[in-house]
Write an enzyme that holds these catalytic residues in place. Sequence first.
Site, PDB file in Angstrom:
ATOM      1  N   ASP A 197     -15.654   5.165  15.187  1.00 16.41           N
ATOM      2  CA  ASP A 197     -14.352   5.775  14.923  1.00 16.41           C
ATOM      3  C   ASP A 197     -14.556   7.249  14.591  1.00 16.41           C
ATOM      4  O   ASP A 197     -15.464   7.625  13.852  1.00 16.41           O
ATOM      5  CB  ASP A 197     -13.653   5.062  13.765  1.00 16.41           C
ATOM      6  CG  ASP A 197     -12.175   5.403  13.693  1.00 16.41           C
ATOM      7  OD1 ASP A 197     -11.344   4.519  13.958  1.00 16.41           O
ATOM      8  OD2 ASP A 197     -11.851   6.575  13.369  1.00 16.41           O
ATOM      9  N   HIS A 231      -7.539  -2.345  19.840  1.00 15.89           N
ATOM     10  CA  HIS A 231      -8.860  -2.017  19.296  1.00 15.89           C
ATOM     11  C   HIS A 231      -9.084  -2.811  18.028  1.00 15.89           C
ATOM     12  O   HIS A 231      -8.205  -2.938  17.187  1.00 15.89           O
ATOM     13  CB  HIS A 231      -9.014  -0.514  19.044  1.00 15.89           C
ATOM     14  CG  HIS A 231      -7.852   0.125  18.348  1.00 15.89           C
ATOM     15  ND1 HIS A 231      -6.670   0.384  18.982  1.00 15.89           N
ATOM     16  CD2 HIS A 231      -7.702   0.534  17.073  1.00 15.89           C
ATOM     17  CE1 HIS A 231      -5.825   0.945  18.142  1.00 15.89           C
ATOM     18  NE2 HIS A 231      -6.428   1.041  16.966  1.00 15.89           N
TER      19      HIS A 231
END
Length: 114
Positions: free
Chosen positions: A28, A98
């Site tokens: 991320d 996700h």
Amino acid sequence: MCVFCKIAKKEIPTEFLYEDDLTVAFRDIHPIAPVHVLVIPKKHIESVANITEVDERLMGRLILTAKKIADDLKISKEGYKLLIRVGEYGGQEVPHIHLHLIGGARLSEDIKPI
Ligand code: AMP
């Protein structure tokens, strides 16, 4: 094309921690814990609200991929959190499914109404 489709198709250069026929995983960009990885399907599906029976195997693969990465990064013994946000109230920002793999530290309980 959405940003995660561009990442999956390598149009946005991103280091993959894992890739197989159905999924890719990458860190991320704004990590909230020492380990913060996103596992996404290569297929564009906007959200869990849009999946059908056809996606059953794919959704299972997302979790298996996250488990493999957790093992590789040696955070399985202590534990971690898997999170999928769905839609506006779920706080989903990127309209491509996700799975967040979050760990490497003890995590606080952050699922509460605003
Ligand atoms: P969500 O709020 O569940 O939709 O999560 C979207 C996540 O995607 C956020 O944690 C962002 O930091 C992350 N993100 C957005 N763009 C990128 C990118 N280009 N590379 C990696 N992570 C990203």
